[in-house]
Scaffold this motif. Structure first.
Motif, short mmCIF file in Angstrom:
data_model
loop_
_atom_site.label_atom_id
_atom_site.label_comp_id
_atom_site.label_asym_id
_atom_site.label_seq_id
_atom_site.Cartn_x
_atom_site.Cartn_y
_atom_site.Cartn_z
N TRP A 52 0.83 -1.20 0.00
CA TRP A 52 0.00 0.00 0.00
C TRP A 52 0.86 1.25 0.00
O TRP A 52 2.05 1.21 0.28
N HIS A 53 0.20 2.35 -0.33
CA HIS A 53 0.83 3.68 -0.32
C HIS A 53 -0.18 4.63 0.31
O HIS A 53 -1.13 5.04 -0.34
N GLY A 105 -4.78 7.73 -0.24
CA GLY A 105 -5.92 8.35 0.43
C GLY A 105 -7.15 7.48 0.62
O GLY A 105 -8.17 7.99 1.10
N ASP A 106 -7.07 6.19 0.29
CA ASP A 106 -8.28 5.37 0.44
C ASP A 106 -8.14 4.28 1.51
O ASP A 106 -8.99 3.40 1.61
N TYR A 107 -7.12 4.35 2.35
CA TYR A 107 -6.96 3.39 3.45
C TYR A 107 -7.58 3.99 4.71
O TYR A 107 -6.88 4.39 5.64
N THR A 108 -8.88 4.05 4.72
CA THR A 108 -9.59 4.79 5.77
C THR A 108 -9.45 4.16 7.14
O THR A 108 -9.65 4.82 8.16
N TRP A 109 -9.11 2.88 7.21
CA TRP A 109 -8.98 2.17 8.47
C TRP A 109 -7.62 2.45 9.14
O TRP A 109 -7.45 2.19 10.32
N MET A 110 -6.67 2.96 8.37
CA MET A 110 -5.29 3.02 8.82
C MET A 110 -5.04 4.20 9.77
O MET A 110 -5.30 5.35 9.39
N PRO A 111 -4.53 3.95 10.98
CA PRO A 111 -4.18 5.06 11.87
C PRO A 111 -2.91 5.76 11.36
O PRO A 111 -1.84 5.17 11.37
N MET A 112 -3.05 6.98 10.92
CA MET A 112 -1.95 7.66 10.26
C MET A 112 -0.83 8.08 11.20
O MET A 112 0.21 8.56 10.76
N ASP A 113 -1.03 7.85 12.51
CA ASP A 113 0.05 8.13 13.46
C ASP A 113 0.78 6.85 13.86
O ASP A 113 1.62 6.88 14.76
N ASN A 114 0.46 5.74 13.19
CA ASN A 114 1.11 4.48 13.52
C ASN A 114 2.38 4.33 12.68
O ASN A 114 2.30 4.22 11.45
N PRO A 115 3.55 4.30 13.30
CA PRO A 115 4.79 4.28 12.54
C PRO A 115 5.03 2.99 11.77
O PRO A 115 5.78 2.98 10.79
N THR A 155 -11.91 0.24 -2.39
CA THR A 155 -12.10 0.95 -3.66
C THR A 155 -11.66 0.05 -4.81
O THR A 155 -10.71 -0.74 -4.67
N VAL A 156 -12.33 0.20 -5.95
CA VAL A 156 -11.90 -0.49 -7.16
C VAL A 156 -10.57 0.08 -7.63
O VAL A 156 -9.74 -0.64 -8.21
N ASN A 157 -10.34 1.36 -7.38
CA ASN A 157 -9.08 1.97 -7.79
C ASN A 157 -7.88 1.25 -7.16
O ASN A 157 -6.85 1.06 -7.81
N GLU A 158 -8.01 0.87 -5.88
CA GLU A 158 -6.89 0.16 -5.26
C GLU A 158 -6.69 -1.20 -5.90
O GLU A 158 -5.55 -1.67 -6.06
#
Length: 276
Positions: free
Chosen positions: A9-10, A14-24, A55-58
């Protein structure tokens, strides 16, 4: 050897809505250049790349990676079950030689009965009609509904992700999980992914914490319906790739050589119909 479940993933997509963006550990890019040397060191020849965004885009992003990456034998993607027009997307994706099937992110859906809604039943029929696979991602609270769903669609090829995520940190819940998994093993033709156990355990997990769950899966589903997966990079929350692989090998030590061959490659190749 085949890794039947991992992700690339990257987060900037912007479509990983589950991902905590403060998790290193999680909130950073992961791609083939990160995993390839790990696969080579551990003797893994092929992998199954699994969706991580709704998403289908992913899915198309992953198929692009698969086209350019020799070790990706296939991709499990996503379509919108709540949009019947996505039947066309499913048919289009099915024409890609490395597209294997789909995985709705049921564990993240608040409605525990979502999978039984009649307005999404078209998707399960379409998966079976296209001869694709269904990755069942859920928690122990979904066990009964998955049993009902698989009874409605016995022709659909199904694999249960991450042993249905047993709550290893709370051993008092073992019996409920074990009964549900036994029924899925005995009353359906589903396979099971021997993955995700370390992530459900304590941070300082030990083999003895995982052993009752591994023993139950291998006993009920057997190595001919069980496939090992790393769940990398999610597994890095508790263990590095090689550590989980070594633990899995130890937990499967009582199997015969042929059974180990199935667990660590053969079952995944057969279930996903991976081309040599």
């Amino acid at each position: 050897m085949i890794d039947a479940h991992h992700h690339y993933w990257h987060p900037s997509r912007g479509d990983y809505t589950w991902m905590p963006m403060d998790n290193p550990v999680l909130a950073r890019p992961y791609g083939p250049s990160d995993l390839t040397p790990i696969l080579e060191r551990n003797g893994i020849e092929r992998t199954v790349l699994v969706q991580a965004a709704a998403t289908v885009n992913e899915t198309e992003y992953m198929l692009g990676l698969a086209d350019a990456t020799a070790h990706i034998a296939g991709v499990v993607g996503w379509v919108d079950f709540e949009n019947p027009a996505d039947r066309e997307n499913l048919a289009r994706l099915a024409r890609h030689p490395k597209f294997l099937g789909v995985r709705p992110m049921i564990q993240d859906i608040e409605d525990v009965d979502w999978m039984l809604r009649r307005d999404i039943d078209w998707a399960f029929a379409a998966i079976a009609g296209e001869d694709l696979t269904f990755d069942a991602l859920g928690f122990p609270r979904h066990l009964e509904n998955f049993l009902t769903l698989l009874g409605r669609h016995p022709e659909m090829r199904v694999v249960i992700d991450h042993c249905m995520k047993p709550q290893i940190t709370d051993p008092s819940r073992f019996d409920h999980w074990a009964r549900g998994m036994t029924r899925l093993a005995r009353e359906t033709s589903a396979c099971c992914k021997f993955s995700g156990l370390v992530t459900e355990a304590h941070e300082n997990w030990a083999l003895d914490d995982l052993r009752p769950y591994a023993d139950h899966i291998l006993s009920e589903f057997g190595p001919y319906r069980t496939m090992w997966g790393s769940d990398w990079p999610v597994c890095r929350l508790r263990a590095e790739y090689a550590d989980w692989l070594e633990a899995a090998r130890t937990l499967a030590d009582d199997l015969t050589v042929e059974e180990k061959s199935r667990l660590f490659g053969g079952t995944a190749a057969e279930f996903y119909r991976l081309k040599p």
